[in-house]
Structures are given as structure tokens and as C-alpha cells.
Motif scaffolding. Structure first.
Motif: not given
Ligand code: SF4
Ligand SMILES: Cc1cc2nc3c(=O)[nH]c(=O)nc-3n(C[C@H](O)[C@H](O)[C@H](O)COP(=O)(O)O)c2cc1C
Ligand code: FES
Lengths: 154, 906, 425
Positions: C172, C350, C343
Motif C-alpha cells: 500500500i 477491503c 490491505s
Molecule cells: S483498506 Fe481501503 S484504504 Fe486500505 S488498502 Fe484497502 S481499499 Fe485501500
């Protein structure tokens, strides 16, 4: 207690930033570079040095995969388990390594020589399967060449 | 000014500048949500507030957006009921239920759970996920809060509240992806003074009220009454919940002008004193001055009272800043104005009078907490707000953000977009200047701190006023450092749009209050509002100060024979307010000492007649908070035994004394009315009273929810016949589940509930808009506007600069949120948090005195000496030492005064 | 055929040093810009060149720069960040550019920084790229030494600092706002947009984030002009592209080709075709977060616009080939396990949706899957789709899944019906 050297390196990083807390991740990496992992007391010491709470520091530390909050062996084997390496067969190699060392992903050998971890794509997909030991990258690993690779790492 | 938007085919004219979610909530439209909170804004994490947005009227397809992140702009077209949006919202709940335990029956949150509400609202029902749930370990978080991490739905509200909103440090989120943990780094007491709000902020049962757990009751089984916190002068609004004659918990009651959504931990958990074992249940009499009082029959009490009151040459009364206006008024009536003494020390009395005079000045405005939140520069003179008025400290923390909000606004980021604002603002803060002798928690948000003895702080304050307006008297002999500090403060205040000064009476310095007043008046002349907030010591210090009364030391100071024969003491432990010898002497001298109180204190032990009275939970009354806002609290449950309200007890005493004026006081309204008529400062109260005869469609307002269970059986161990509901003659509230179904006036809300919302998020539907005002206006009304002094008269500084003397320290009081307040300290949960008595000195001074950190030292003051532990604070100036004050077991100390220290071992 | 990005690179792949790069004229564009062009002129040329972001999004680089305010009074400092976090499974193009031609990237960063008047720039480098780190550190030092970085660059009065920052793992961090949070020493949860980084980025200041390959194109655009850049592509989207292939092909690797080359050309001419005994079943055209394309898409130009109608996108342009001896369910399981683990944990669909998807795929692969699971998977491709989540991570994760469910439906059903994976004995 952070060593003088660690403190010096962290303070060097702090200089690049508008406020000390920004260097949190750098500080964790510095401590890990010296000690192999980051223990609770180091989290507290970093927090004190950067004037943020140890909870904040730990929140950052536990977010990232490459900050180890548990002890690791002398060498860390990172086996790429992403798609190209899967297609090219990392699994048999992993099984071989696992059997040979007697450990699974997430474990450390009893002699503390190796810790075995998965890693996402090493950007070596055209020469898969790929593996990293400490800072060294290995391409096209096979069951046959593993022994030879490991020899270097005592 | 308004913009037109369309929601599900209906047009609405709405306020611009808001997001769609809060707009919908203000319009009464149910939009499910988790992470959004009225006070904390939006971050778009939970994705539950999804609605459909259409590009234009021709767009049939639309796209899903998060309503909490959508600004309301002219022409916005959305649908909340769109099938895709509904399906998406149900899917969010399905996601969250993957790991959530199905433990509602044993979960403390059950019945007032935001997650339950959202499940019903979104319609998610059946479980498709058939893999294992993840589980977590829980943590010990101290005496206030229980932790059950498995129930977490990762809305991030806890860390956003605890860290971002209150500046807490020891709660964080750990890990990533679906391995998140919200807690402390390790087991331990949550350090924040506001941790209790986690109970209300958390949408599930992760953080729950540990004190409630000891005698757990479901929300719907509690009898709830609107109340006002009695643990400091801010007067936060609370809802007190009772069952089986015991107070079970305190929740926050929304008041947009005062506490908003929140409470401090002293206010939330301090209630336990109501339930303690050593409550005074029956009237007592002592036969000789050398014995303790013992229980007596009603007849004996009656004749003792009659004798004491009718046969006396002179009766005097000592009122109390922790008793209601009406109780104090009844006492004043009983003893006569000239014999009524305010139950506070001379210093405190003078300070209160001075402060009230100042606040009534035309040039001065006494701001509400909401107004403090809006300030863009604040000077705090000599008060450690976090310990003396915690919610004011929380308001100051919000004020510190205003500059950052402005910076973000300049880049087009709306204030509700919480993280975007914080990220844009980074560390930009409105100037908050903390002038206090020792380090305080608010220092961390302060742009500048000034450490000095009280006299020096006051002197710098006077200098600030003089720099803002030539008319204000200057101060001679300031050091260069002090001058530049004063200049800096003056500039910061002058440059601000809404500058504010906050001070208080805790430091016992009249100069300080005068200096603060000068600054506010100077600012007024400079074209600003002249906002000055003064923090008082107790919940009704301001109210008591507005009544005629002399400091009770005047009484003690009278020659023995002219004192009085009978002394009536109202809800007051005099030993907390003056030296023991003085009180001993006074009580000794009076033939009859009649004490009205609810907890055993040094004073009650010395009473000849001890009359049990109700706590706030068993009484009704009016308190005036530090803003000058009169607020009414109501009886939460009928008292046990012979306990009655103080004002009723005093009414009886009046009859014994032969004064039949009180005979007509049948209910609370009558005494309140009489007070309103006889004390001009309280004239307004009459007009604002929702009288006991107030009805909605002929019905009273119910304290109990419509689901209150066990009414017919809850007392079956005593009697199988259903008892009659107790009658409450004093208020429009009924001890019953029967009553009006309409929303009551804002000050009479007993319970937040609206169809679909059993959780306290229903609160939003009682407001004109989230984080706004209660519909129909916030509870309470301001008394201060009534009188106004006209012309500006600046005060002149009195004391000179502080000069330390060798071997002597100026001992200044360091009030503690847990421990310094009398009532809350009696409860077991708060008691666990009370520190050992300590003294704060700087390192150099400590070395000079030959003591080390954490060592016990002997502190010798003029009239007393005690042993305390040393804490080092390098910021406290040389020659000044802070002493934890008012902790249980500590003697009364008149601070500041000079003292000597030495190592206990040497 | 012009190959600007790789033209300086020595055939043996050994690293170009500053001297060689300068001799090759590599820093001339920097000189040209600093000596003779205004920031607005630079932005105009790059807008006109139609340089689209090579990090996967395909957004016009020039346009992105133009969103940065020119009001220096209100925003005195700005930042340029080079996104070198390359962690997209199957992607290995930025690594090559950094290891073999670091000065080209530095030159691109100087020009781009100048265009937005940044005073500080960062290369946010993936932790595992140790060789890139060594090479870049040396190159940056050389560039400082030669006066291309630091105060008053080439006497132009323009100052620029360039720092190399290495990350600590987490896919991420490649998402530009997650990256910014990470650079601020925080958890790398993405930030809400708007405000875009151009308004509020690193330390709240206007910031532009561009990919290594995007920035590496910039010097060539300056050198040869916008028209030239558009002309060297096959479809007018501007420039060349590093295309890569991994999987069971004879000659996996990476090649610079005009933007718009077809999959057939890349697999057959450059990658040497499928390995003997393996048949092509499909490919992810640009890393793990793109939709499958199959045999019938062999002749579609691989550029940003052309793949959209067939339900995919160019992404990073590095193809991952699915062959007939690899189980498509296992393939998808591998991808979704990656996405679930990476995630950030901020938004619900997600954080909770991806692990569920992963568990279902695992159970299907293990032979315990049920027919209704297919529905649940399909539902998630909608639920975790574009606009529904806080950032593009989960929607990216759903791309291979939704197309995989479409193209390999029979394989799924075979697993479910036969209660085991046909590729495992
Ligand atoms: S939890 Fe939401 S904000 Fe975090 S990586 Fe997944 S899609 Fe993106
Ligand atoms: C989950 C996720 C991961 C990403 N990873 C990368 C990455 O590793 N490298 C990259 O250049 N861009 C990555 N991106 C795209 C960036 O957010 C951003 O769009 C890009 O760096 C912009 O550069 P460009 O316009 O030059 O392409 C990622 C996006 C997402 C949503
Ligand atoms: S309330 Fe809008 S995303 Fe949580």
C-alpha cells in the motif's frame, strides 16, 4: 537504551524533517539494522527520543512487514510467494527448504541461524523463483542450488 | 445562503458547508454510519454511509458515494433508498459480522449497541461466512473501562477520539489488514482524563463501563433522569441511570453550549459516592460533645430540633458550594440573611465575589465551552484546567486546532473532513499560552508556556493588559524576559479574531483574577468581545457567590458568647475549608450543631443533630456553573429511609423554628419561586422553570423506557403485589414507563431514543444538527446578563515580584482531577486513581533541600506539617513548590503559603 | 525504432556513471530547462506530449503538475516524490530503470521538480531493492557533486534537494497517499481524495507523485519535443513503454517498445513464445491488479485506451502469463492472498472482503468449495469495486478475480464438482 551510534543515526534522519516524529520509521529501521529486530524497550526508547508515544511508534512498527517485533535468526530468508514465482514453482523449493531447516514460514531454526519468511514480489519475475537472504538476491532458485546458496550463511 | 439539494426525490433547502451525512441526520433521515461522529467529523473508513449520487436529473445509473465525505452543493441529487446503496450497506454489515462474536446476550452494549442498530437498519440477517472467526486477547485498562477486543469492528473511532480529539497518548491501533488491535502497548490504566467517553464513542462493546458491570443493568431497565455533574464548576449535563435504588451509571447528556457529547472521567465515574456503605441513612443525635452521634427515633429528633431552633437566642447557618441554590436559599430563610454564611473560606469567598462582579461587567463576556472551542487565541492564567475543569481543557484543545482548520479551509478543505484538515494543518496551532507555576498537560498544545510564581504570572498579566490598552495600569520592574513574554501574549491576543482569557480561583490569587479581567477589558476596548472565563472550585461556587453571605470565618472569628447557640451546617465539611483548630473551636462553642449531609465527614462527626439528606441523585435543585448558566438537576430516585432533600429538611426546620413562611413550600417549584422572588440575581429562574405541573398532552415525562422490564416482579422478594410507582411532586418527570411519547424540552430529556436508534447515536436526532444545539435550545440559561456594571475601571496590581528566600518555598496548590474533589473521591473506582500526596520541585531546589525524586519528604508549613513524595518538574521556578491538594486524609492547607522541606529519613 | 528510455543503457547492463551519461548528453535537457524555460513552459510541453502515468493509473503527468498552485506566498514549499515502491506482483520495470540508468531518473526529477517549483524531492524506494539503493545513492552523490542538485543548480538560481528514502515493506506504500503517510513516518493508510496531493501532500504541502518510468520519460520530451514523443508511440498516447513478460515463456524479460505494441508481438517476437509443452490461456497485462485478457485479445494495442473496451487496463505493462499447466484457481488464490494481506485495514470492504475472498478461493482449490461460493465471489467483485472502497487497492484486487470468474468458470466448477484441484494429483 539506544546506543550512541543508533542515536546519532536517528538524529541524522531527524534533521531532514520538519519534526522529530517523522523519523519514527527510520528510527525503527536503524535499530533493526543494528539488532536484527525491535524489542519493546527499543520501541519505548525511540518514542522518548522522538517525543512521541510508544503506542504511536508501535502502531507504526506493527503496520510494516519489514519491521520485526520478534527476534529473528542471524539470517533472514525471504522467499517470494507472489504470482510469477508461484507459476515458476517456488512451492517445491520452499517445501525443500522447510524440510531441510525443519521450520515453516514465520519460524526460526533452533540454532538461530535462519528465520524463514514469505515476501511479496521481489521484482525479479523474469528470473523466478526469487529469494532474498539478508541483502542478497537470488534468482531462479531450484532445489538443487539451495544447499550451495545456504553455505555462505553461517 | 441555503443550497437546494434533492434526496430521494424530495427537495430540501440546506445549510452549505456541511457534508451530506450530517445534513441527512439534521433532516431526520436515517443514514447508517459508524466512523462519522458529530464532534469528530468524517474520515470515510467504515463505508457504511454509502448513498447513490446522480450526475444530473437524466443520470439513471448513478454511483455509490460516501455521504460523510460528500459536501452538500447546490443541485446535489442523491438517493438513500437506492437498491444498490442499500445492498452495499447491508454488505458492510455482513463484512463486519464476519468476525464479530454473536454474544449480545452477555455483552454490556446489548440494547444500546450502535452495531445492533445498524444491523437492523441495513437489514443484514443471514450469515454466509462459514470460516473461523479471529480472536484477540483483552487488556486490563484500569478501574473505569473494560476491554473486549473480539467485538471490535475497526471503525477507528476510539483512536480518533482518544488520540486526535483529546490528545491521549496510550491508545493506538496496531497491526494492519484484518489483524488490527485497538488498545494500549501493554496492560495498564488508560491515562486520559476522558477515557470514559470510549464507552459512548465505541459503537460496540469493546470499551464498556467497568463500574456499571459491578451491578449490571441493561439500558432499557434503567430509570434515567437528566442531571448535572456535581464534580467541578463546569456543570456538564448528565443522564443518571438507576435501578433498585442504586445509581448505576452516568452517561453524557448533550448540551451544545456546555459539554457537547462528552464528559470527563471524574464526572462519569465519580457517581459511586452515592452508593457507598457509609451514607448517612437515619437521623442521629449525640448526647454530649465528647461522643459521636447515634441513631434516634423521629420523635427524639423532632423534639431536639424544636428545642434547638425555638429556644435559641441566635441561629446561624453555613451554606455550601456543593448544595443547590434552593437548599442554600432555604437555609438563608431559616437563619435570616444576616446570619447566613457562605460555606467557603474567606479567600475563596472574596475571590468568588470578585469574579462574579467582574463577569457581570458590561465589557466582559463569560463564554460557554462551545465559545471556548471557537476561540483562536487563549491565554490561560494560573489554572491547570485539566485537573480543575477537565472539560474546559478539552475545549481548549479544540480551540488550538482553529488556525489549522483555517489553513485547510484556505485550500478548500471543509472542517468536517477530519484527517484532511489535520494533514493539511500539520502542527499549525492557534496560540494557546499557558501561564502556570508548574507543568500541566495542556502545555503540549501550548504555543508558549510561562512558568512563574502566581504573583509574577499576575504581574505579567497586568503588563499584557497595559500593552493592549494604555489605560490599564502597567507594572514596574519586570524583567526583560517577562516584558517580552507580555508583549508576545498581547500581540497574540490582539491579532486574534476571538481572543479569550481563562483563569480561575484555584490559585487563591485575587491579583490573578484582576489581571485576567484587565486583559479582557483591554481587549474589549480594542474592539474584541472581552471574553473571560473563570473557573471556580465547586459545582455551585458561582451560585453561592451570587447570594448574600459572609465567609464563615467571620462567624468563627466572633467572640465566643456572641457566636450563636445553634449552628446549621448544610452539606459541608468545614474541615476541608479551614484549620482544624478553628473549626473545632467553632463547633465546640455552639450549643447545638445541626448538620445536614449525606456522607460521614469530620463535620458530621461533630454534629449534635445529624440530618440525612439526599445527594444530587435523591434531590432536585439548581446549580450555577462557571459560565453563569443556571441548570436544573432532578431526583434520580426516591431516597431510602428518612433521607430527604436538603431544602425539604430545612423547610421542616423552619417550621420548628416557628417561621411558617415555608409552610406553603409544597413542592420544589414553590421554594424555587420564593427564591426567585427574593434574590434579584435569581429572578430569571422563575420564568425558565419547567414547573412540576408541566405536561405534554396531559402526561408527565417518563424516566423509564417503554421496555422497562420486571416492574411487577422486581421487588417480589419483599412483596408479590406490584408496588405503586413513587410519585415525584417536584418535577414533570414520572418514576414510570408511562408518559408522553413526544420529545420533551431539551432540559428534560431522560433518554435518547428514536425509532431505529437504541444506541446513544440517537442523540443526533435531538439536535438541530450534529454537534449543534439541542432542538429548542440548549439546556440551562445564563444569569449573568442580568446585571451590568457600566464604566471600565481597571484593577491595579497589588503584590510585588516574587523573591525566593533561602530554605523557604512558596507552596502552591496542585489540584488533582482524581482526589482533590471531595465527593468523587469517596467512590472506589476514582479512589483507585488518587495519587499519593506529592510535592513538585525543580531539580536544583530538590538538591538544595537534600531530597531526591520519589523520596518522602517532610513539609513544614506555618500551622501544619506533612509527609509527601517528591516529584521533579524542571519547569517549576526556583523557590516555588506545587503540593497535591485536597486529597483524602490531607489536612486543610491555606495555599499559597511558604513552607520548608527536609528529607524524611534525615 | 526509437528507444529513448533504454538508449543510454549498455548492452551488458552495467551501470552508467555520471561521466558517460553527461557525455551522452543525458543532462542537456536539464540545462535547457533551467537556462531557458519557465516552469509553465515545461508543464505545457509535457501536457502536449500526452505523457500518461506509468505507475498504472495513466493520468496525464503534465496535467497533474498543473494542479499545483503557483501562489508561492501561500504555499512556499512543495515536493516531488518519485514512486519507486514497485511491489505490484509481476512488475519489474522500475527496478531496471533505476539499476541501469539512475541519472536519467534524476534528470527527470530535476526537470519535473522545476516545473512545479519544488524545493525538495524524494525517491521513495522499495526496501527490497538493495541494488537500486546502492546505485541511486552513488548517482545522487555524483549529481550533487556535479552541481545538478543542491543550491543554485547550473547557476540558474534554482535549488533542489533530493533524498532517497527506503520503505519498510507494504504494497500500500505504492498508493501515492499511503506513500506520503509512510514518508511522514506514519502508518501507510491512504488519504482521502480530494484533497489531492497537489493541494495537500507531504507535510500538508503541494506534492506531486510520479512513477519512475514516467519521470524517466521527461528529459526526452524536453530534448525532442512533444510532437516527437507522441509520434514515437503507435497510438498517440505518447512515448515508449517498458513491456515485460513473466511466466512460462521461453525468454521472459523486459523490452522498450512503442506504446501500443500488441500482446502477440511481445510474447511471440520478444519473449520467444510459450515454453515447449505449455499453452497460453490468458494474461494479466499490467501486474496483479489488472483484468485477464485472453487469446482473442492478442492483437489489441496494449495502451491505456485500447484495453478498456475489453474490460482490462494497461496497468504497469508487465504481462503475467497464465499457462495451461497452472491452475487458474490457484493463480487467483495466490493473488488474492497477496491483496488480502496487503490491505491497509482502513476501510471495511477491503479489510474484511478480501480475506473472505481468499478463504473461499482456498477452499475451492482444496476441494471444499461450494457452488454458492461463486456467487459470493462475484458479489465481492462488485462490493469491493471502484468507488466503494477508500482507495484503489481492493478494486485492483477484484480485477483479476472478476475476469477470472468469467474466463475460467469451467475450471471453478470442475474444482467444486470434483472436490479437488484437477492440477494437483
Ligand atoms: S483498506 Fe481501503 S484504504 Fe486500505 S488498502 Fe484497502 S481499499 Fe485501500
Ligand atoms: C494499491 C496501489 C499500489 C500502487 N503501487 C504503485 C507502485 O508500486 N508504483 C507506482 O509507481 N505506482 C503505484 N500505484 C499508483 C500510485 O498511486 C500513483 O498513481 C502513481 O505513483 C502516480 O504516478 P504516475 O502518474 O507517474 O503513474 C499504486 C496504486 C495503488 C492503488
Ligand atoms: S460514516 Fe461515512 S464512511 Fe464511515
Amino acid at each position: 537504551m539506544l546506543t550512541e551510534q543508533e542515536k546519532k543515526e536517528i538524529e541524522e534522519e531527524v534533521k531532514h524533517y520538519p519534526y522529530p516524529g517523522v523519523a519514527c520509521l527510520d528510527a525503527l529501521k536503524i535499530v533493526q539494522a543494528h539488532r536484527g529486530w525491535v524489542a519493546d524497550d527499543a520501541v519505548r526508547d525511540i518514542a522518548d527520543l522522538l517525543d512521541i508515544s510508544s503506542e504511536k511508534v508501535d502502531g507504526v512498527a506493527t503496520f510494516y512487514t519489514r519491521i520485526y517485533r520478534k527476534p529473528v535468526g542471524r539470517h533472514v530468508i525471504l522467499i517470494c510467494d507472489s504470482i510469477s514465482c508461484m507459476i515458476m514453482g517456488y512451492e517445491p523449493v520452499y517445501k525443500h527448504i522447510s524440510a531441510k531447516l525443519g521450520i515453516h514460514f514465520g519460524e526460526t531454526t533452533a540454532d538461530n541461524r535462519f528465520t524463514l519468511l514469505p515476501i511479496t514480489c521481489l521484482g525479479n519475475c523474469d528470473q523466478a523463483p526469487a529469494m532474498m537472504i539478508d541483502n542478497d538476491l537470488f534468482n531462479m532458485i531450484t532445489i538443487e542450488n539451495i544447499d550451495q546458496i545456504f553455505e555462505k550463511y553461517e | 445562503m441555503m443550497v437546494k439539494i434533492q434526496i430521494d426525490g424530495t427537495y430540501y433547502d440546506v445549510k452549505p458547508g456541511k457534508n451530506l451525512l450530517e445534513t441527512c441526520l439534521a433532516l431526520g433521515i436515517d443514514v447508517p454510519h459508524f466512523c462519522y461522529h458529530g464532534a469528530m467529523g468524517s474520515v470515510g473508513a467504515c463505508r457504511l454511509c454509502a448513498v447513490k449520487k446522480f450526475r444530473d436529473p437524466c443520470d439513471q445509473k448513478g454511483r455509490i458515494i460516501m455521504s460523510c465525505m460528500e459536501p452538500v452543493n447546490e443541485g446535489l441529487i442523491v438517493s438513500v433508498n437506492d437498491p444498490d446503496a442499500k445492498m452495499f450497506r447491508a454488505a458492510i454489515l455482513e463484512s463486519l459480522m464476519i468476525n464479530h462474536p454473536h454474544d449480545c446476550p452477555v455483552c454490556d452494549e446489548g440494547g444500546e449497541c450502535h452495531l445492533q442498530d445498524m444491523l437492523v437498519m441495513t437489514g443484514h440477517n443471514y450469515r454466509r461466512f462459514d470460516f473461523k472467526k479471529r480472536t484477540h486477547f483483552n487488556q486490563y485498562l484500569g478501574p473505569f473501562i473494560s476491554h473486549e477486543m473480539n467485538r471490535c469492528i475497526q471503525c477507528y473511532r476510539c483512536v480518533r477520539f482518544y488520540d486526535d480529539y483529546t490528545g491521549g497518548k496510550d491508545l493506538a491501533v496496531f497491526g494492519s489488514h484484518d489483524h488490527l488491535y485497538f488498545g494500549r502497548g501493554e496492560d495498564g490504566i488508560l491515562e486520559s482524563e476522558f477515557s470514559g467517553n470510549l464507552v459512548e464513542v465505541c459503537p460496540t462493546g469493546v470499551f464498556t463501563d467497568k463500574t456499571l458491570k459491578e451491578h449490571y443493568t441493561r439500558k432499557w431497565d434503567l430509570s434515567n433522569t437528566p442531571s448535572v455533574c456535581v464534580h467541578c464548576s463546569i456543570g456538564c449535563n448528565t443522564i443518571a441511570g438507576e435501578r433498585y435504588g442504586k445509581l448505576r451509571r452516568i452517561m453524557s447528556r448533550y448540551n451544545g453550549a456546555v459539554n457537547g457529547y462528552f464528559l470527563c472521567d471524574r464526572g462519569r465515574f465519580g457517581y459511586q459516592f452515592v452508593n457507598v456503605e457509609n451514607r448517612i441513612g437515619e437521623a442521629q443525635i449525640r448526647t454530649s460533645k465528647n461522643s459521636n452521634p447515634v441513631e434516634a427515633t423521629p420523635d427524639m429528633i423532632a423534639s431536639a430540633c424544636a428545642e434547638a431552633l425555638s429556644g435559641s437566642k441566635k441561629i446561624a447557618g453555613i451554606g455550601s458550594p456543593r448544595a443547590s441554590l434552593e437548599a442554600n436559599f432555604a437555609l438563608q430563610k431559616l437563619v435570616g440573611k444576616e446570619n447566613f454564611f457562605a460555606g467557603v473560606s474567606r479567600t475563596e469567598h472574596t475571590l468568588a465575589k470578585t469574579a462574579i462582579d467582574i463577569l457581570q461587567h458590561e465589557a466582559i463576556h463569560s463564554p460557554s465551552l462551545k465559545e471556548i472551542e471557537k476561540a483562536d487565541a487563549i491565554l490561560i492564567l494560573g489554572e491547570d484546567l485539566t485537573n480543575t475543569a477537565p472539560m474546559a481543557a478539552l475545549a481548549v484543545r479544540q480551540a488550538a486546532r482553529n488556525k489549522g482548520i483555517e489553513v485547510a479551509g484556505n485550500s478548500g478543505i471543509p472542517p468536517w473532513n477530519d484527517y484532511a484538515v489535520r494533514l493539511k494543518a500539520q502542527d499549525v496551532k492557534s496560540p494557546i499560552i499557558m501561564a502556570n507555576p508548574f507543568s500541566a498537560k495542556l502545555d503540549e498544545i501550548a504555543e508558549k508556556t510561562y512558568r512563574a510564581a502566581y504573583s509574577d504570572i499576575a504581574r505579567v498579566g497586568f503588563a499584557v493588559a497595559a500593552l493592549i490598552n494604555d489605560g490599564a495600569p502597567g507594572v514596574k520592574g519586570l524583567s526583560k524576559e517577562q516584558l517580552s513574554m507580555a508583549q508576545h501574549i498581547a500581540n497574540a491576543l490582539k491579532e486574534a479574531k476571538n481572543p479569550m482569557v481563562i483563569t480561575g480561583t484555584h490559585g487563591g490569587s485575587e491579583d490573578m483574577v484582576h489581571a485576567a479581567a484587565n486583559i479582557a477589558m483591554a481587549l474589549f476596548l480594542h474592539g474584541k468581545e472581552g471574553a473571560l472565563s473563570i473557573v471556580f472550585p465547586e459545582c455551585n461556587s458561582m451560585g453561592l457567590g451570587m447570594m448574600d453571605g459572609k465567609p464563615f470565618e467571620d462567624l468563627a472569628g466572633l467572640p465566643a458568647d456572641s457566636t450563636c447557640d445553634t449552628l446549621v451546617i448544610l452539606e459541608n465539611d468545614l474541615y476541608r475549608r479551614a484549620d482544624q483548630s478553628l473549626i473545632d473551636d467553632l463547633l465546640e462553642r455552639c450549643k447545638n450543631v445541626i448538620v445536614l449531609d449525606h456522607l460521614i465527614t469530620g463535620t458530621t462527626l461533630k454534629s449534635d443533630i445529624l440530618l440525612p439528606v439526599g445527594t444530587f441523585a435523591e434531590s432536585e435543585g439548581t446549580l450555577v456553573n462557571n459560565e453563569g448558566r443556571a441548570q436544573r438537576f432532578y431526583r434520580v430516585f426516591p431516597a431510602e429511609g428518612t433521607v430527604i432533600e436538603s431544602w425539604r429538611q430545612l423547610k421542616e426546620l423552619m417550621i420548628f423554628s416557628g417561621n411558617h413562611e415555608s409552610a406553603s413550600w409544597e413542592n420544589f417549584d414553590h421554594v424555587a419561586q420564593a427564591m426567585s422572588d427574593s434574590i434579584p440575581a435569581f429572578a430569571k429562574i422563575k420564568g425558565h422553570m419547567p414547573g412540576a405541573d408541566f405536561r405534554i398532552l396531559n402526561e408527565k415525562i417518563k424516566r423509564q423506557t417503554m421496555r422497562f422490564s420486571g416492574r411487577t416482579a422486581m421487588n417480589a422478594q419483599f412483596s408479590v403485589s406490584e408496588p405503586k410507582s413513587p410519585v415525584d411532586p417536584d418535577s414533570p418527570l414520572a418514576f414510570s414507563m408511562e408518559g408522553a411519547n413526544e420529545t420533551p424540552p431539551s432540559s428534560l430529556v431522560t433518554n435518547y431514543w428514536t425509532p431505529g436508534w437504541n444506541s446513544n447515536n440517537a442523540m443526533n436526532f435531538y439536535l438541530d444538527e450534529p454537534n449543534g444545539s439541542m432542538k429548542g435550545g440548549d439546556p440551562g440559561f445564563r444569569l449573568l446578563e442580568t446585571a451590568a456594571t457600566k464604566h471600565i475601571l481597571f484593577f491595579a496590581p497589588v503584590t510585588g515580584a516574587f523573591t525566593p528566600e533561602a530554605g523557604e518555598w512558596e507552596i502552591v496548590p496542585a489540584y488533582q482531577i482524581f482526589g482533590s474533589e471531595e465527593l468523587s473521591s469517596q467512590g472506589p473506582a476514582v479512589a483507585e486513581r488518587i495519587p499519593e500526596p506529592f510535592i513538585i520541585m525543580n531539580r536544583r531546589d530538590a538538591e538544595e533541600a537534600g531530597v531526591k525524586e520519589h523520596e518522602m519528604i517532610d513539609l513544614t508549613l506555618t500551622r501544619s506539617s506533612l509527609q509527601v513524595k517528591l516529584k521533579i518538574d524542571d519547569n517549576i521556578p526556583a523557590g516555588v513548590a506545587g503540593l497535591s491538594t485536597g486529597l483524602p486524609g490531607m489536612p486543610f492547607l491555606k495555599l499559597p503559603e511558604s513552607g520548608r522541606v527536609k528529607n524524611s529519613k534525615k | 525504432m526509437e528507444k529513448p528510455l533504454t538508449k543510454h543503457i549498455k548492452p551488458d547492463g552495467s551501470q552508467l556513471n555520471l561521466k558517460n551519461f553527461v557525455q551522452d548528453g543525458g543532462y542537456e535537457p536539464v540545462r535547457k530547462v533551467l537556462k531557458g524555460m519557465s516552469p509553465a513552459e515545461v508543464i505545457d510541453v509535457v501536457v502536449a506530449s500526452n505523457l500518461l502515468g506509468r505507475g498504472g493509473g495513466g493520468f496525464s503527468a503534465g496535467k497533474k503538475w498543473s494542479f499545483v498552485t503557483t501562489d508561492k506566498e501561500r504555499e512556499p514549499s512543495r515536493y516531488l516524490i518519485c514512486n519507486a515502491d514497485e511491489m505490484e506482483p509481476g512488475t519489474f520495470k522500475d527496478r531496471m530503470l533505476m539499476e541501469e540508468n539512475p541519472h536519467q531518473l534524476i534528470a527527470g526529477m530535476i526537470i519535473s521538480s522545476y516545473a512545479i517549483q519544488a524545493d525538495k524531492s524524494y525517491i521513495f524506494l522499495r526496501w527490497a531493492y538493495k541494488k537500486s539503493e546502492t546505485v541511486l545513492r552513488k548517482a545522487i552523490a555524483e549529481a550533487y557533486e556535479a552541481g545538478f542538485l543542491g543550491k543554485n543548480i547550473l547557476g540558474s538560481g534554482y535549488d533542489l534537494e533530493l533524498y532517497l528514502h527506503t520503505s519498510a515493506g507494504r504494497y500500500i506504500c505504492g498508493e501515492e497517499t499511503g506513500l506520503i503517510n509512510s514518508l511522514e513516518g506514519k502508518r501507510a493508510t491512504p488519504r482521502d481524495k480530494p484533497p489531492f496531493p497537489a493541494i495537500s501532500g507531504l507535510f500538508g504541502k503541494p506534492t506531486v507523485v510520479n512513477n519512475v518510468e514516467t519521470l524517466s520519460c521527461v528529459p526526452h520530451i524536453i530534448e525532442n519535443g512533444a510532437d516527437w514523443f507522441r509520434s514515437i508511440s503507435l497510438t498517440g498516447e505518447g512515448g515508449t513503454k517498458l513491456y515485460g513478460v513473466s511466466g512460462r515463456v521461453k525468454n521472459p524479460g523486459i523490452w522498450e517498445l512503442p506504446l501500443g505494441a500488441t500482446m502477440r508481438e511481445i510474447i511471440e517476437q520478444h519473449a520467444g513464445g510459450m515454453m515447449d509443452g505449455y499453452k497460453f490461456r490468458g494474461a494479466l497485462p499490467g501486474g496483479a491488479s489488472t483484468d485477464f485478457i485472453i487469446e482473442e485479445h492478442m492483437d489489441i494495442p496494449l495502451d491505456f485506451a485500447s484495453l478498456v473496451p475489453v474490460g482490462s487496463r494497461l496497468g504497469t505493462g508487465t504481462l503475467i502469463i497464465l499457462d495451461d499447466k497452472t491452475c487458474p484457481v490457484a493463480f487467483l488464490h495466490n493473488l488474492e492472498k497477496f491483496f488480502a494481506k496487503e490491505s491497509c485495514g482502513w476501510c471495511t470492504p477491503c479489510r474484511e472482503g478480501l480475506p473472505w475472498v481468499e478463504k473461499i478461493l482456498e477452499s475451492i482449490e482444496n476441494g471444499t468449495g461450494k457452488e454458492k461460493d461463486i456467487e459470493t465471489l462475484k458479489f465481492h467483485t462488485w462490493y469491493c469495486g471502484p468507488g466503494h472502497t477508500f482507495c484503489a487497492h481492493a478494486p485492483g484486487a477484484m480485477e483479476p478475480l472478476q475476469s477470472g470468474l468469467k474466463y475460467f468458470h469451467d475450471d471453478f466448477m470442475q474444482h467444486i464438482n470434483e472436490k479437488h484441484c484437477p492440477w494437483r494429483s
